[in-house]
Design an enzyme around this catalytic site. Structure first.
Site, PDB file in Angstrom:
ATOM      1  N   CYS A 334       0.786  -1.228   0.000  1.00  0.00           N
ATOM      2  CA  CYS A 334       0.000   0.000   0.000  1.00  0.00           C
ATOM      3  C   CYS A 334       0.827   1.293   0.000  1.00  0.00           C
ATOM      4  O   CYS A 334       0.494   2.207  -0.769  1.00  0.00           O
ATOM      5  CB  CYS A 334      -1.030  -0.012   1.127  1.00  0.00           C
ATOM      6  SG  CYS A 334      -0.622  -0.965   2.573  1.00  0.00           S
ATOM      7  N   ARG A 363       7.359 -11.065   5.396  1.00  0.00           N
ATOM      8  CA  ARG A 363       6.978 -10.816   6.787  1.00  0.00           C
ATOM      9  C   ARG A 363       7.597 -11.896   7.656  1.00  0.00           C
ATOM     10  O   ARG A 363       7.565 -13.076   7.302  1.00  0.00           O
ATOM     11  CB  ARG A 363       5.449 -10.844   6.942  1.00  0.00           C
ATOM     12  CG  ARG A 363       4.730  -9.797   6.123  1.00  0.00           C
ATOM     13  CD  ARG A 363       3.223  -9.903   6.257  1.00  0.00           C
ATOM     14  NE  ARG A 363       2.532  -8.987   5.346  1.00  0.00           N
ATOM     15  CZ  ARG A 363       1.226  -8.911   5.200  1.00  0.00           C
ATOM     16  NH1 ARG A 363       0.436  -9.712   5.918  1.00  0.00           N
ATOM     17  NH2 ARG A 363       0.684  -8.067   4.350  1.00  0.00           N
ATOM     18  N   ASP A 383      -2.590  -7.794  -4.733  1.00  0.00           N
ATOM     19  CA  ASP A 383      -2.961  -6.625  -3.950  1.00  0.00           C
ATOM     20  C   ASP A 383      -3.503  -5.528  -4.854  1.00  0.00           C
ATOM     21  O   ASP A 383      -3.010  -5.339  -5.967  1.00  0.00           O
ATOM     22  CB  ASP A 383      -1.715  -6.109  -3.227  1.00  0.00           C
ATOM     23  CG  ASP A 383      -2.020  -5.557  -1.858  1.00  0.00           C
ATOM     24  OD1 ASP A 383      -3.206  -5.523  -1.497  1.00  0.00           O
ATOM     25  OD2 ASP A 383      -1.080  -5.164  -1.157  1.00  0.00           O
TER      26      ASP A 383
END
Length: 642
Positions: A334, A363, A383
């Protein structure tokens, strides 16, 4: 004189404080015998709980939705009691309820063996049959610490220190054995009739790898024997469908210690992976999304500005360069999409702007949490971020929701649930902004005509979200897609557009993922279909099998024809019996097997059979390709067998 209001609206008055058990007995002896716990004012309590004022009460029996939680919690204590009866030196730590069961962590000098588990389970059955009364008592904090230290239970003493000072310290005991617990529990061990210990594993104290390793015993408990049998059958079926096993059998991928939480894709697995991307790319393009790509490595300052560094920093991989700049490998896409939006002057007439990316993110997940494709450290997200005005939120959210539902149907997921996750405790933005975002997302869900359940406190740190939960072929739920309304991040990163009054305005950003993690979604697909992927997605769609070498030239020529039709085809010209070849490719889950011998070659035909063993008769290459094309066009909703 408390007045007790029951679920049917009826009321009963008592002249003194009354326990849940006494209310049940007042209603009838059958209910008194069946009572496992109570629910007073919406809170679960023991049957010994005393009600001193007017209250709404539900009697929890084995038919109540909360029955399993109480039974499993109590069975975890039964496990701990049985373990310490057989292994007195074992220290108890924590024993929570989890999905489909419970576990309890123990500190012991050696690993527990399968034989130990069998003995512990037998002891649990013995204690359950003894129908031991379960009693609750409260104890001052310092006294409780001294009590457990006196028992040699140092872990329990440490747990007490972490309990908020305004909470009571409660202990539960049965036949002299005592444990620290918040409760509630069943009134006696005789209520625990259906349970089984499943496995033992290692677990760090408090989940921290810097702490000592404990022994974690997993178990399951149910209200009825049939439920347990059904659960064990589901586990057996899940084992057969394990995507890691299927991945090895079909030569799709592997993972190894040198790259924990990352995938080595083999040619066939990469083919399926790319098919997922190609499918989603076409769907997104048709829905008005523009594909972009952002850097994987960005300066710490950007992540600080977005709020990720504070809220998510411990899960980010970072590196420091010789000039002392700190960079983070992106855990999400994002902030990069906001940077693309910020390039150039945006007008309200340009909105909505829909950006999509197949972004590789990283992550940190603890080693013990990694699980094949389902839980990884490096994965690819489908995404997307949609920049809109506030007035556009509802229409765009409805369109995204419809897109998500259509896509899941293409993959064979017709049974799904939607959850509304609101503000978490750890978040950015004011309560006023969160009020607006939650109201907007609920309005969008209502406009889309979708039913949802509430999932309190599970929103993203920047905004509320809808979670789309798929139910697979054996009844397991998988949370995949999300739609989030974000009124925080664009403003934090300086995004704006010019409105119809020539004023700067901050856009609303909708976060959207459908597959979520492509790696995980592929793992779910493999297990949902037991490796028998729909033909349109299968790495090999058909294989041509020769009965004799005289058919080789015909097979090779036909293979070229099928490839020119865009089909994924293999040939098997080995000097093996045809039955052996058919069995081998059936085990490889190839959707269609086309067999040719002298007769088929002479007629320009193939004998066609499916991986399920169905004989579809003889077809020419042209006829087969035409009929298969219809199946692929329909995403498997119409097959050659129809």
């Amino acid at each position: 004189m408390p007045v007790i209001t029951l679920p049917d609206g009826s009321q009963r008055s008592f002249e003194r404080p009354v326990t849940v058990a006494e209310v049940a007995a007042d209603i009838g002896p059958g209910l008194a015998k069946a009572a496992l716990a109570g629910k007073v004012g919406g809170h679960l309590v023991d049957t010994s709980f005393a009600i001193a004022s007017d209250a709404a009460l539900e009697i929890v029996t084995d038919k109540h939705p909360d029955a399993l939680e109480v039974i499993r919690h109590s069975t975890a204590h039964l496990l701990a009691q049985a373990t310490q009866a057989l292994f007195p030196e074992a220290q108890v730590t924590i024993g929570p309820v989890i999905e489909d069961g419970f576990y309890y962590d123990f500190a012991y000098k050696r690993p527990f063996t399968p034989e130990d588990l069998a003995a512990i389970e037998a002891k649990m059955s013995e204690l359950a049959k003894a129908d031991l009364r379960v009693e609750r008592r409260e104890m001052p904090r310092d006294e409780a610490v001294a009590f457990f230290k006196g028992l040699g239970e140092h872990y329990k003493a440490e747990i007490i220190a972490s309990i908020p000072s305004n909470e009571a310290i409660s202990l539960y005991g049965q036949a002299g054995w005592v444990d620290l617990c918040r409760g509630p529990h069943v009134p006696s061990t005789g209520k625990l009739k259906v349970f089984k210990l499943m496995k033992v594993a290692g677990a760090y104290w408090r989940g921290d790898s810097r702490n000592e390793m404990l022994q974690r015993i997993y178990g399951t408990a149910w209200t009825h024997e049939k439920d347990l049998k059904d659960h064990l059958m589901r586990l057996e079926e899940a084992e057969k469908r394990d995507h890691r096993r299927i991945g090895r059998e079909l030569d799709l991928f592997h993972m190894q210690e040198e790259a924990p939480g990352a995938v080595f894709w083999h040619p066939k697995g990469w083919s399926v992976f790319q098919s997922l991307i190609s499918y989603m790319r076409d769907k997104q393009k048709a829905a008005g999304f523009q594909e972009v790509n952002g850097p994987e490595l960005m300066d710490r300052s950007l992540w600080e500005a977005s709020g990720h560094w504070e809220k998510f920093g411990e899960n980010m991989f970072t590196t420091q360069t010789p000039d002392d700049r700190v960079y983070a490998i992106k855990p999400m896409n994002c902030p990069g999409h906001v940077q693309i939006f910020r390039q150039g002057l945006r007008s309200y007439r340009d909105l909505p702007i829909r950006y999509a990316e197949f972004g590789k993110v990283h992550r940190y997940e603890p080693s013990g949490a990694l699980h094949g494709l389902m839980r990884v450290r490096a994965f690819t997200q489908d995404d997307a971020h949609i920049f809109v005005t506030p007035a556009m939120i509802t229409a765009e959210s409805v369109a995204v929701t419809q897109l998500i539902l259509d896509i899941y149907r293409d993959f064979g997921f017709d049974d799904l649930r939607i959850k509304f996750s609101d503000r978490p405790a750890k978040r950015v933005g004011s309560d006023e902004i969160w009020d607006q975002a939650e109201a907007a997302l609920k309005a969008a869900a209502d406009a889309a005509g979708i039913a949802y359940s509430l999932n309190p406190g599970e929103g993203a740190f920047y905004g509320p979200k809808l979670e789309f939960v798929l139910r697979d072929a054996i009844g397991r739920d998988w949370q995949c897609g999300t739609l989030q309304v974000d009124l925080n991040l664009p403003g934090r990163l300086g995004a704006h557009y010019i409105d119809e009054h020539s004023q700067k305005q901050t856009p609303v950003m909708l976060h959207r993922a459908i597959f979520g993690s492509l790696e995980r979604f592929l793992g779910i697909l493999l297990e949902h279909h037991a490796g028998r992927l729909p033909c349109w997605l299968a790495p090999t769609q058909l294989v041509l099998l020769s009965i004799t070498d005289r058919a080789d030239a015909y097979l090779l020529e036909s293979a070229d024809f099928f490839r020119n039709q865009g089909l994924r085809v293999e040939t098997d010209l080995r000097n093996e019996k045809i039955g052996f070849k058919i069995r081998e490719h059936t085990l490889q889950r190839v959707p269609y097997l086309l067999v040719a011998g002298d007769k088929e070659v002479a007629a320009g035909m193939f004998s066609v059979r499916t991986r399920n063993g169905k004989d579809l008769g003889q077809m020419s290459p042209q006829a087969f390709a035409e009929r298969l094309g219809i199946e692929l066009e329909s995403r498997g909703r119409r097959t050659l067998e129809d």
